[in-house]
Design a protein around this motif. Structure first.
Motif, PDB file in Angstrom:
ATOM      1  N   GLN A 136     -10.453 -25.270 -85.829  1.00 32.08           N
ATOM      2  CA  GLN A 136     -10.606 -24.562 -84.546  1.00 32.08           C
ATOM      3  C   GLN A 136     -10.495 -25.876 -83.249  1.00 32.08           C
ATOM      4  O   GLN A 136     -11.053 -26.539 -83.561  1.00 32.08           O
ATOM      5  CB  GLN A 136     -12.157 -23.705 -84.955  1.00 32.08           C
ATOM      6  CG  GLN A 136     -11.393 -22.544 -85.869  1.00 32.08           C
ATOM      7  CD  GLN A 136     -12.513 -21.772 -85.681  1.00 32.08           C
ATOM      8  OE1 GLN A 136     -13.417 -21.941 -86.198  1.00 32.08           O
ATOM      9  NE2 GLN A 136     -12.863 -19.807 -85.347  1.00 32.08           N
ATOM     10  N   LYS A 137      -9.917 -25.011 -81.617  1.00 36.79           N
ATOM     11  CA  LYS A 137     -10.164 -25.466 -80.631  1.00 36.79           C
ATOM     12  C   LYS A 137     -10.730 -24.552 -79.637  1.00 36.79           C
ATOM     13  O   LYS A 137      -9.859 -23.225 -80.275  1.00 36.79           O
ATOM     14  CB  LYS A 137      -8.605 -25.973 -80.731  1.00 36.79           C
ATOM     15  CG  LYS A 137      -7.398 -24.897 -80.229  1.00 36.79           C
ATOM     16  CD  LYS A 137      -6.142 -25.650 -80.052  1.00 36.79           C
ATOM     17  CE  LYS A 137      -5.574 -24.096 -79.440  1.00 36.79           C
ATOM     18  NZ  LYS A 137      -3.975 -24.700 -78.604  1.00 36.79           N
ATOM     19  N   VAL A 138     -12.026 -25.449 -79.414  1.00 38.77           N
ATOM     20  CA  VAL A 138     -12.420 -24.641 -78.075  1.00 38.77           C
ATOM     21  C   VAL A 138     -11.287 -24.526 -77.133  1.00 38.77           C
ATOM     22  O   VAL A 138     -10.756 -24.844 -76.533  1.00 38.77           O
ATOM     23  CB  VAL A 138     -13.185 -25.125 -78.133  1.00 38.77           C
ATOM     24  CG1 VAL A 138     -13.721 -24.572 -76.424  1.00 38.77           C
ATOM     25  CG2 VAL A 138     -14.077 -25.866 -78.810  1.00 38.77           C
ATOM     26  N   VAL A 139     -11.362 -22.819 -76.798  1.00 37.77           N
ATOM     27  CA  VAL A 139     -10.722 -22.224 -75.480  1.00 37.77           C
ATOM     28  C   VAL A 139     -11.252 -21.493 -74.808  1.00 37.77           C
ATOM     29  O   VAL A 139     -12.467 -20.757 -75.097  1.00 37.77           O
ATOM     30  CB  VAL A 139      -9.075 -21.274 -76.251  1.00 37.77           C
ATOM     31  CG1 VAL A 139      -8.227 -22.576 -76.857  1.00 37.77           C
ATOM     32  CG2 VAL A 139      -9.845 -20.225 -77.110  1.00 37.77           C
ATOM     33  N   LEU A 140     -10.962 -21.391 -73.195  1.00 38.25           N
ATOM     34  CA  LEU A 140     -11.616 -20.664 -72.107  1.00 38.25           C
ATOM     35  C   LEU A 140     -11.295 -19.399 -71.871  1.00 38.25           C
ATOM     36  O   LEU A 140      -9.440 -20.069 -71.556  1.00 38.25           O
ATOM     37  CB  LEU A 140     -11.790 -21.462 -71.783  1.00 38.25           C
ATOM     38  CG  LEU A 140     -12.737 -20.855 -70.568  1.00 38.25           C
ATOM     39  CD1 LEU A 140     -14.144 -19.930 -70.176  1.00 38.25           C
ATOM     40  CD2 LEU A 140     -12.819 -21.141 -68.759  1.00 38.25           C
ATOM     41  N   LEU A 141     -11.065 -18.224 -72.037  1.00 37.42           N
ATOM     42  CA  LEU A 141     -10.320 -17.071 -71.074  1.00 37.42           C
ATOM     43  C   LEU A 141     -11.059 -16.858 -70.253  1.00 37.42           C
ATOM     44  O   LEU A 141     -12.538 -16.119 -70.317  1.00 37.42           O
ATOM     45  CB  LEU A 141     -10.343 -16.211 -72.002  1.00 37.42           C
ATOM     46  CG  LEU A 141      -9.383 -16.261 -73.496  1.00 37.42           C
ATOM     47  CD1 LEU A 141     -10.021 -16.943 -74.253  1.00 37.42           C
ATOM     48  CD2 LEU A 141      -8.822 -15.324 -74.148  1.00 37.42           C
ATOM     49  N   ILE A 142     -10.351 -16.886 -68.889  1.00 37.70           N
ATOM     50  CA  ILE A 142     -11.038 -15.681 -68.031  1.00 37.70           C
ATOM     51  C   ILE A 142     -10.312 -14.898 -67.478  1.00 37.70           C
ATOM     52  O   ILE A 142      -8.953 -14.676 -67.541  1.00 37.70           O
ATOM     53  CB  ILE A 142     -10.765 -17.356 -66.564  1.00 37.70           C
ATOM     54  CG1 ILE A 142     -12.218 -18.893 -67.746  1.00 37.70           C
ATOM     55  CG2 ILE A 142     -11.779 -16.784 -64.909  1.00 37.70           C
ATOM     56  CD1 ILE A 142     -12.195 -20.074 -66.006  1.00 37.70           C
ATOM     57  N   GLU A 143     -10.782 -14.085 -67.062  1.00 43.08           N
ATOM     58  CA  GLU A 143      -9.893 -12.710 -66.608  1.00 43.08           C
ATOM     59  C   GLU A 143      -9.959 -12.932 -64.971  1.00 43.08           C
ATOM     60  O   GLU A 143     -10.877 -12.601 -64.143  1.00 43.08           O
ATOM     61  CB  GLU A 143     -10.629 -11.389 -65.940  1.00 43.08           C
ATOM     62  CG  GLU A 143     -10.477 -10.617 -66.451  1.00 43.08           C
ATOM     63  CD  GLU A 143     -10.949  -8.905 -66.682  1.00 43.08           C
ATOM     64  OE1 GLU A 143     -10.707  -7.538 -67.136  1.00 43.08           O
ATOM     65  OE2 GLU A 143     -12.285  -9.070 -65.605  1.00 43.08           O
ATOM     66  N   TRP A 144      -8.686 -13.416 -64.429  1.00 40.70           N
ATOM     67  CA  TRP A 144      -8.523 -14.186 -62.940  1.00 40.70           C
ATOM     68  C   TRP A 144      -6.792 -13.470 -62.658  1.00 40.70           C
ATOM     69  O   TRP A 144      -6.374 -14.097 -63.367  1.00 40.70           O
ATOM     70  CB  TRP A 144      -8.917 -15.365 -62.631  1.00 40.70           C
ATOM     71  CG  TRP A 144      -9.285 -15.192 -61.195  1.00 40.70           C
ATOM     72  CD1 TRP A 144      -8.732 -14.799 -60.509  1.00 40.70           C
ATOM     73  CD2 TRP A 144      -9.980 -16.853 -61.097  1.00 40.70           C
ATOM     74  NE1 TRP A 144      -8.983 -15.592 -58.805  1.00 40.70           N
ATOM     75  CE2 TRP A 144      -9.982 -16.722 -59.489  1.00 40.70           C
ATOM     76  CE3 TRP A 144      -9.770 -18.167 -61.404  1.00 40.70           C
ATOM     77  CZ2 TRP A 144     -10.079 -18.215 -58.642  1.00 40.70           C
ATOM     78  CZ3 TRP A 144     -11.072 -19.074 -61.025  1.00 40.70           C
ATOM     79  CH2 TRP A 144     -10.245 -18.671 -59.339  1.00 40.70           C
ATOM     80  N   ASN A 145      -6.689 -13.017 -62.023  1.00 42.01           N
ATOM     81  CA  ASN A 145      -5.305 -12.229 -61.719  1.00 42.01           C
ATOM     82  C   ASN A 145      -4.611 -13.355 -60.825  1.00 42.01           C
ATOM     83  O   ASN A 145      -3.622 -13.860 -61.295  1.00 42.01           O
ATOM     84  CB  ASN A 145      -5.278 -10.754 -61.716  1.00 42.01           C
ATOM     85  CG  ASN A 145      -4.060 -10.373 -61.846  1.00 42.01           C
ATOM     86  OD1 ASN A 145      -2.998 -10.920 -62.221  1.00 42.01           O
ATOM     87  ND2 ASN A 145      -3.702  -9.043 -62.272  1.00 42.01           N
ATOM     88  N   ASP A 146      -5.126 -13.661 -59.654  1.00 40.09           N
ATOM     89  CA  ASP A 146      -4.215 -14.535 -58.557  1.00 40.09           C
ATOM     90  C   ASP A 146      -4.462 -15.212 -58.383  1.00 40.09           C
ATOM     91  O   ASP A 146      -5.237 -16.058 -57.374  1.00 40.09           O
ATOM     92  CB  ASP A 146      -4.401 -13.862 -57.350  1.00 40.09           C
ATOM     93  CG  ASP A 146      -5.705 -13.384 -56.616  1.00 40.09           C
ATOM     94  OD1 ASP A 146      -6.753 -13.506 -57.751  1.00 40.09           O
ATOM     95  OD2 ASP A 146      -6.385 -12.621 -55.514  1.00 40.09           O
ATOM     96  N   VAL A 147      -5.247 -16.379 -59.199  1.00 45.21           N
ATOM     97  CA  VAL A 147      -5.345 -17.649 -59.647  1.00 45.21           C
ATOM     98  C   VAL A 147      -4.190 -18.659 -59.113  1.00 45.21           C
ATOM     99  O   VAL A 147      -3.265 -18.548 -59.846  1.00 45.21           O
ATOM    100  CB  VAL A 147      -5.723 -18.643 -60.935  1.00 45.21           C
ATOM    101  CG1 VAL A 147      -5.537 -18.258 -62.062  1.00 45.21           C
ATOM    102  CG2 VAL A 147      -6.810 -19.846 -60.096  1.00 45.21           C
TER     103      VAL A 147
END
Length: 358
Positions: A295-306
């Motif tokens: 498994q690899k670590v991933v980061l999910l960010i709720e950000w529409n207009d980055v």
């Protein structure tokens, strides 16, 4: 069983209370008012059990039946912990469709508190001018109330639940006169079975058992709860903890969420705690299948207009904050997370809904 209730300073005997609730159900334009009145009528009915449903934060919400006696026992324990007295003001700002809201009403019955119902939206104190002896809120409501001139300071004792209290929020609570706590529990435990002080002289990272509850762990280090007042039999959870003794534990994370990356076990919640000070948008850490690491670590960010510069700046801060095992192999910016009706992020559902391409 106490069958009288005070609402907004007016005391209702059982027959009056039934009439009040039926009137609200027939004539109110607000669903939240109808909901709590329906619960009151169900509470006063002859059945020994009542229907409840889980929040759905770790899966599909499911229906279950709770013993009214166990609910009264839970209310008694809460009142003893917070030293309730008859006539005290209890702000009711949670949905009566879920256990936390139901139990606020039960506590008001059992301890003869003055129940002050308000719309269970994100701004529970917007129309409150009186002092409140006790309130239970979700983190969103607490954050919004902190922005008001008086806000949280109107409340003497505040119980926070229904979601994680991040480090920023916990820091914001330190200078308040309000005694703030976070509860550990679920529908199965009839609301909280342990409580942790978030500020004041008793501030701690450890949860303390309520009443006669005792804790142990299984081979996964997951918490097992033995509490005869609210459970018919011991309950094994999927919460990984550090057990300090049979009445105290430090919560580490959900076993369901543990990431095994190259043989290293990582708790997303522990990594998230570090990132809370630098990421202002909703986010979570997860593990995705990887042919080399498992498994690899991933980061999910709720950000529409980055934009590109914001991404670079954030990625630089993350790299300097986390150790090499905690680093996300990929970061995904998601327009909208999946959530429960109580606004908890549904990690698994969000992962299933996301197309993993940058």
């Amino acid at each position: 069983m106490n069958r009288e209730l005070t609402i907004n300073g007016k005391h209702y005997k059982e027959s009056e209370l039934i009439g009040y609730c039926r009137d609200i159900i027939s004539n109110s334009d607000h669903e939240w008012e109808k909901d709590y009145c329906k619960f009151i009528l169900e509470w006063l009915a002859d059945a020994d059990q009542m229907k409840a449903k889980t929040s759905g934060s770790t899966g599909v919400p499911k229906a279950m039946y709770l013993s009214k006696q166990k609910m009264r026992n839970s209310a008694k324990l809460t009142g003893e912990f917070f030293n309730f007295k008859a006539g005290q003001n209890a702000l009711f700002c949670l949905s009566a469709n879920f256990i936390a809201g139901k139990m606020m009403i039960v506590r008001a019955f059992e301890w003869q508190l003055n129940l002050i119902p308000v719309d269970p939206d994100g701004h529970p104190l917007k129309n409150i001018s009186s002092d409140i002896d006790f309130a239970a809120m979700i983190p969103l409501q607490v954050n919004n109330s902190l922005k008001l001139e008086k806000g949280i300071q109107q409340i003497k004792k505040l119980l926070i639940g229904g979601g994680a209290v991040d480090q920023i929020l916990e820091n914001d609570l330190q200078d308040l006169s309000t005694e703030c706590f976070i509860g550990y529990g679920m529908t199965e435990t009839v609301s909280h079975v342990a409580i942790r002080a978030l500020n004041g002289k008793d501030r701690s990272q450890a949860y303390q058992a309520m009443g006669n509850a005792k804790f142990s762990i299984d081979t996964r280090n997951c918490l097992r709860i033995n509490a005869s007042a609210i459970l018919d039999e011991p309950l094994l959870t999927n919460d990984v903890v550090e057990l300090l003794d049979e009445t105290q534990f430090v919560w580490k994370g959900r076993f369901d969420n543990v990431i095994n990356s190259g043989g290293i076990k990582l708790f997303p919640e522990q990594i998230e705690k570090k990132l809370e000070t630098i990421i202002n948008q909703p986010f979570f850490i997860a593990g995705l299948p990887d042919e080399h690491l498992g498994q690899k670590v991933v980061l999910l960010i709720e950000w529409n207009d980055v934009d590109v510069n914001q991404k670079k700046e954030l990625e630089y801060k993350i790299k300097s904050l986390l150790n090499k095992y905690e680093q996300a192999r990929e970061i995904f910016y998601v327009s909208e997370f999946q959530r429960t009706s109580t606004n908890k992020i549904q990690r698994e559902a969000t992962l299933l809904a996301v197309s993993f391409s940058k």
